[in-house]
Design an enzyme around this catalytic site. Structure first.
Site, PDB file in Angstrom:
ATOM      1  N   PHE A  43       0.843  -1.186   0.000  1.00 24.68           N
ATOM      2  CA  PHE A  43       0.000   0.000   0.000  1.00 24.68           C
ATOM      3  C   PHE A  43       0.881   1.241   0.000  1.00 24.68           C
ATOM      4  O   PHE A  43       2.030   1.197   0.455  1.00 24.68           O
ATOM      5  CB  PHE A  43      -0.929  -0.002   1.229  1.00 24.68           C
ATOM      6  CG  PHE A  43      -2.393   0.011   0.863  1.00 24.68           C
ATOM      7  CD1 PHE A  43      -2.990  -1.117   0.345  1.00 24.68           C
ATOM      8  CD2 PHE A  43      -3.161   1.164   1.018  1.00 24.68           C
ATOM      9  CE1 PHE A  43      -4.344  -1.106  -0.010  1.00 24.68           C
ATOM     10  CE2 PHE A  43      -4.510   1.182   0.670  1.00 24.68           C
ATOM     11  CZ  PHE A  43      -5.097   0.056   0.154  1.00 24.68           C
ATOM     12  N   GLN A  73      -7.665  15.156   2.756  1.00 24.66           N
ATOM     13  CA  GLN A  73      -6.967  14.234   1.850  1.00 24.66           C
ATOM     14  C   GLN A  73      -7.663  14.112   0.503  1.00 24.66           C
ATOM     15  O   GLN A  73      -8.856  13.824   0.431  1.00 24.66           O
ATOM     16  CB  GLN A  73      -6.869  12.843   2.474  1.00 24.66           C
ATOM     17  CG  GLN A  73      -6.168  11.850   1.535  1.00 24.66           C
ATOM     18  CD  GLN A  73      -5.638  10.641   2.260  1.00 24.66           C
ATOM     19  OE1 GLN A  73      -6.389   9.717   2.567  1.00 24.66           O
ATOM     20  NE2 GLN A  73      -4.360  10.651   2.576  1.00 24.66           N
ATOM     21  N   HIS A  87      -7.677  11.793  -2.637  1.00 23.82           N
ATOM     22  CA  HIS A  87      -7.222  10.480  -3.087  1.00 23.82           C
ATOM     23  C   HIS A  87      -6.888  10.599  -4.568  1.00 23.82           C
ATOM     24  O   HIS A  87      -7.681  11.157  -5.332  1.00 23.82           O
ATOM     25  CB  HIS A  87      -8.317   9.441  -2.865  1.00 23.82           C
ATOM     26  CG  HIS A  87      -7.850   8.037  -2.993  1.00 23.82           C
ATOM     27  ND1 HIS A  87      -7.464   7.500  -4.203  1.00 23.82           N
ATOM     28  CD2 HIS A  87      -7.690   7.048  -2.085  1.00 23.82           C
ATOM     29  CE1 HIS A  87      -7.085   6.237  -4.009  1.00 23.82           C
ATOM     30  NE2 HIS A  87      -7.222   5.951  -2.734  1.00 23.82           N
ATOM     31  N   LEU A  95     -14.414   6.013  -5.590  1.00 25.35           N
ATOM     32  CA  LEU A  95     -13.028   5.601  -5.392  1.00 25.35           C
ATOM     33  C   LEU A  95     -12.630   4.400  -6.240  1.00 25.35           C
ATOM     34  O   LEU A  95     -13.352   3.423  -6.331  1.00 25.35           O
ATOM     35  CB  LEU A  95     -12.848   5.223  -3.920  1.00 25.35           C
ATOM     36  CG  LEU A  95     -11.399   5.005  -3.525  1.00 25.35           C
ATOM     37  CD1 LEU A  95     -10.682   6.330  -3.466  1.00 25.35           C
ATOM     38  CD2 LEU A  95     -11.308   4.306  -2.180  1.00 25.35           C
ATOM     39  N   GLU A 122      -6.624   2.304  -3.742  1.00 25.21           N
ATOM     40  CA  GLU A 122      -5.166   2.238  -3.853  1.00 25.21           C
ATOM     41  C   GLU A 122      -4.692   0.789  -3.997  1.00 25.21           C
ATOM     42  O   GLU A 122      -3.598   0.525  -4.495  1.00 25.21           O
ATOM     43  CB  GLU A 122      -4.584   2.846  -2.582  1.00 25.21           C
ATOM     44  CG  GLU A 122      -3.129   3.167  -2.655  1.00 25.21           C
ATOM     45  CD  GLU A 122      -2.737   4.038  -1.469  1.00 25.21           C
ATOM     46  OE1 GLU A 122      -3.184   5.191  -1.403  1.00 25.21           O
ATOM     47  OE2 GLU A 122      -2.001   3.535  -0.614  1.00 25.21           O
ATOM     48  N   ARG A 156      -0.461   9.537  -0.734  1.00 26.25           N
ATOM     49  CA  ARG A 156      -1.538  10.129  -1.539  1.00 26.25           C
ATOM     50  C   ARG A 156      -1.346  11.604  -1.834  1.00 26.25           C
ATOM     51  O   ARG A 156      -1.712  12.064  -2.915  1.00 26.25           O
ATOM     52  CB  ARG A 156      -2.860   9.923  -0.793  1.00 26.25           C
ATOM     53  CG  ARG A 156      -3.217   8.479  -0.764  1.00 26.25           C
ATOM     54  CD  ARG A 156      -4.411   8.187   0.081  1.00 26.25           C
ATOM     55  NE  ARG A 156      -4.687   6.756  -0.002  1.00 26.25           N
ATOM     56  CZ  ARG A 156      -5.630   6.147   0.678  1.00 26.25           C
ATOM     57  NH1 ARG A 156      -6.379   6.819   1.529  1.00 26.25           N
ATOM     58  NH2 ARG A 156      -5.812   4.856   0.541  1.00 26.25           N
ATOM     59  N   HIS A 209     -11.331  12.663  -0.114  1.00 27.84           N
ATOM     60  CA  HIS A 209     -11.454  11.309   0.399  1.00 27.84           C
ATOM     61  C   HIS A 209     -11.512  11.212   1.916  1.00 27.84           C
ATOM     62  O   HIS A 209     -12.236  10.401   2.462  1.00 27.84           O
ATOM     63  CB  HIS A 209     -10.255  10.511  -0.115  1.00 27.84           C
ATOM     64  CG  HIS A 209     -10.290   9.059   0.244  1.00 27.84           C
ATOM     65  ND1 HIS A 209     -11.331   8.239  -0.138  1.00 27.84           N
ATOM     66  CD2 HIS A 209      -9.423   8.272   0.920  1.00 27.84           C
ATOM     67  CE1 HIS A 209     -11.102   7.015   0.294  1.00 27.84           C
ATOM     68  NE2 HIS A 209      -9.963   7.006   0.961  1.00 27.84           N
ATOM     69  N   ARG A 241      -2.727  11.050   5.722  1.00 33.24           N
ATOM     70  CA  ARG A 241      -2.934   9.670   6.177  1.00 33.24           C
ATOM     71  C   ARG A 241      -2.407   8.678   5.153  1.00 33.24           C
ATOM     72  O   ARG A 241      -2.566   8.873   3.955  1.00 33.24           O
ATOM     73  CB  ARG A 241      -4.431   9.429   6.378  1.00 33.24           C
ATOM     74  CG  ARG A 241      -4.792   7.975   6.482  1.00 33.24           C
ATOM     75  CD  ARG A 241      -6.232   7.772   6.873  1.00 33.24           C
ATOM     76  NE  ARG A 241      -7.177   7.814   5.779  1.00 33.24           N
ATOM     77  CZ  ARG A 241      -7.474   6.765   4.986  1.00 33.24           C
ATOM     78  NH1 ARG A 241      -6.849   5.615   5.141  1.00 33.24           N
ATOM     79  NH2 ARG A 241      -8.382   6.889   4.049  1.00 33.24           N
TER      80      ARG A 241
END
Ligand SMILES: Cc1cc2nc3c(=O)[nH]c(=O)nc-3n(C[C@H](O)[C@H](O)[C@H](O)COP(=O)(O)OP(=O)(O)OC[C@H]3O[C@@H](n4cnc5c(N)ncnc54)[C@H](O)[C@@H]3O)c2cc1C
Length: 576
Positions: free
Chosen positions: A118, A231, A233, A243, A246, A277, A349, A390
């Site tokens: 990730f 955030q 994304h 979405l 990821e 991100r 996001h 994050r």
């Protein structure tokens, strides 16, 4: 008036995990859980890619310290390192506990829980249930609520926190099906009300993510922490913004521009598509600005998107590891992602900031003080494990680790406490007047009109890149829209399932949250994590290695600052 020992607002991962913990610790406590959706429909159910924990199944060299370092570096050193240590140390244990509750995680060849790569994580440590991880976890947690006799009030809208003399005493809520107003009273109240993606016009969040808990907290005169950190994304499906996880890049997909280049080589050569991100979203925005974006309709250069390319991965892997993403692209755009690239662009996001809490989920009243009887966890809270940015798969983890800790802290807190006294008629009367005023208002604007203009205003003036002038303009437009919002009118005057009335209340929350975001962002004259100021491009630890505390009052938003806990990793330049 309805009494419980404990009230939890929000039925997502954080609220349900806390409820289960309280019931496990003391089955005699009465717990009421209120949610404006059914708990199963909380945004947590949409979480896709996974939950991070150093189980060491895929990589025996992993450690909680490595997870903690990745998290702190990802946060651009704004995370509180004591909170991050708890998050990463407790991670393996909470994941195993979820498995014991019945969560069906995807498996490795040897039968152990599988773990994938990730963004921003230096080891393969993300556990998952295909790309429907939130669905798998939330269903088990909600089933456990039934087992533990938690009283559910689903489809009840909480419109006010009852907070007097630094103590939370209950909430005012109304039942959506028949507009019945009710005061709920408890020895402790927990907010687990999720994020605020709907402040922006393009978001991966559900329609219920309107920041109600944040707005109610601010209206009670309490501060909100680090609201400037929003955030984006990198891979929202164009044009809707839903979405594309990821996990798709974790499983090997490429990002390519109009020239067919894997452009992340320019921005994060060591991590490529698996950079954090904030960096990846900025990279896409730079590519689009430089004319290397793509017009999705004809594939020509100069358009607003880049491509997420899965074609080299093969149909079998796509269908077994990330089937939901394939389904989404197919459903919304008719694309077969095994054959065609997916058009993506950044989408709002996640909320890094929120209601300031200590590591027991106790809400702070100021940089140094604590409230009584008020707790919070999950996306709406800021314990600060994510700081300025994050990492993917750390949010589900935060909900479960801090949901559990907060539940345990509440069970201890209410021991020996009695129910507070509340002037019920006053609160009911006030709530009734608020609703009646909305229904009677002879305004000239529709909610949708104002909300759209407001979401466009926030998107344009407080997006991936920010400057003083643009944000100032945003604030003056916001003020004008707030005035207009006083003149909305409602078509539906009924009491049965009046969703228009709820939208009117949600619009108030959205506007309050937006004002906190813009004001906090304007004063942070540096670039850190997701907060990227073109007029202040560097990080300034000398002045801004601090958390923002924004407090709403009659004179506007007041800003204070609170030190960051740095006890393990000294801030360094952040490079990937
Ligand atoms: C599409 C998507 C995919 C994601 N994928 C991942 C991932 O793979 N890994 C990861 O770590 N994170 C992921 N995230 C982030 C993560 O899912 C969320 O941060 C997390 O689930 C939030 O959980 P929560 O319990 O705090 O709130 P939520 O799940 O949002 O629940 C909020 C609850 O509060 C209730 N509520 C709100 N306002 C009121 C009110 N006024 N009155 C009554 N009830 C109210 C709602 O009804 C709901 O029950 C993803 C997020 C999205 C949007």
């Amino acid at each position: 008036m309805i009494d419980h020992d404990i009230l939890i607002i929000g039925g997502g991962l954080a609220g349900t995990r806390a409820a289960v913990e309280i019931a496990r610790m003391n089955p005699s406590l009465s717990i009421g859980l209120i949610a404006k959706t059914h708990p199963i429909r909380s945004h947590s159910v949409a979480a896709q890619g996974g939950i991070a924990a150093t189980l060491k199944n895929a990589d025996p060299t992993d450690s909680w310290e490595a997870h903690a370092f990745d998290t702190v570096k990802g946060s651009d050193y704004l995370a509180d390192q004591d909170a991050v240590a708890i998050l990463t140390q407790e991670a393996p244990n909470v994941v195993i506990d979820l498995e014991h509750m019945g969560v069906l995680f995807s498996r490795a060849e040897d039968g152990r829980i599988a773990q994938r790569a990730f963004g921003g994580h230096s080891h393969n440590r993300t556990c998952f249930a295909a790309d429907k991880t939130g669905h798998a976890i939330l269903h088990e947690l909600v089933n456990n609520l039934r087992r533990h006799n938690v009283k559910l009030y689903d489809e009840w809208y909480v419109m006010r926190l009852i907070f007097e003399d630094n103590e939370a005493k209950g909430v005012v809520a109304f039942r959506i099906v028949d507009s019945q107003l009710e005061v709920f009273r408890a020895k402790a109240v927990m907010f687990a009300t999720g994020g605020y993606g709907r402040v922006y016009n393009t978001t991966s969040n559900d329609f219920a993510s309107t920041g109600d808990g944040l707005a109610m907290t601010a209206r009670a005169g309490l501060p909100l922490e680090d609201m400037e950190f929003v955030q984006f994304h990198p891979t929202g499906l164009y044009p809707v913004g839903v979405l594309i996880s990821e996990a798709v890049r974790g499983e090997g997909a490429y990002l390519i521009n109009a020239e067919g280049d894997r452009f992340m080589a320019t921005y994060a050569p060591s991590r490529m598509e698996l950079a954090p991100r904030d960096i990846t979203s900025r990279a896409i925005t730079y590519e689009v600005r430089a004319g290397r974006g793509i017009n999705y309709q004809d594939g020509s250069a100069g358009g607003p998107v880049v491509y997420l390319d899965l074609r080299h991965m093969g149909r079998e892997k796509i269908m077994s590891r990330i089937p939901f993403c394939w389904e989404e692209a197919h459903l919304h755009l008719g694309i077969d992602a095994a054959e065609q690239p997916i058009p993506v662009r950044p989408t709002v996001h996640y909320s890094m900031g929120g209601i300031p809490v200590n590591t027991d989920g106790r809400v702070r009243s100021s940089a140094t003080g604590l409230t009584e009887g008020f707790f919070s966890a999950g996306e709406t809270a800021c314990v600060s494990v994510h700081g300025a940015n994050r990492l993917g798969s750390n949010s589900l983890l935060e909900c479960v680790v801090y949901g559990r800790r907060t539940g345990a802290a509440i069970a201890r807190y209410v021991e020996g406490r009695t129910l507070p006294s509340i002037e019920v008629s006053r609160y009911l009367q006030e709530a009734k007047q608020t609703l009646q005023a909305l229904l009677d208002q002879p305004g000239q604007y529709r909610i949708q009109e104002i909300r759209q203009a407001y979401q466009d205003c926030m998107t344009e003036h407080c997006g991936v890149f920010r400057t003083e002038a643009v944000m100032q303009e945003g604030i003056s437009q916001l003020k004008a829209l707030q005035q207009k919002a006083e003149q909305i009118y409602l078509d539906d005057k009924g009491t049965c399932w009046n969703t228009e009335l709820i939208e009117a209340l949600e619009l108030r929350s959205l506007m309050m949250v937006g004002e906190m975001i813009l004001t906090s962002a304007l004063n942070r004259r540096e670039s850190r994590g997701s907060h990227s100021r073109e007029d202040y491009p560097n990080r300034d630890d000398g002045t801004f290695l601090q958390h923002t505390l924004a407090t709403y009052g009659p004179g506007g938003v007041a800003l204070n600052y609170m030190p960051v806990v740095v006890n393990q990793f000294e801030p360094q330049e952040r490079k990937y």
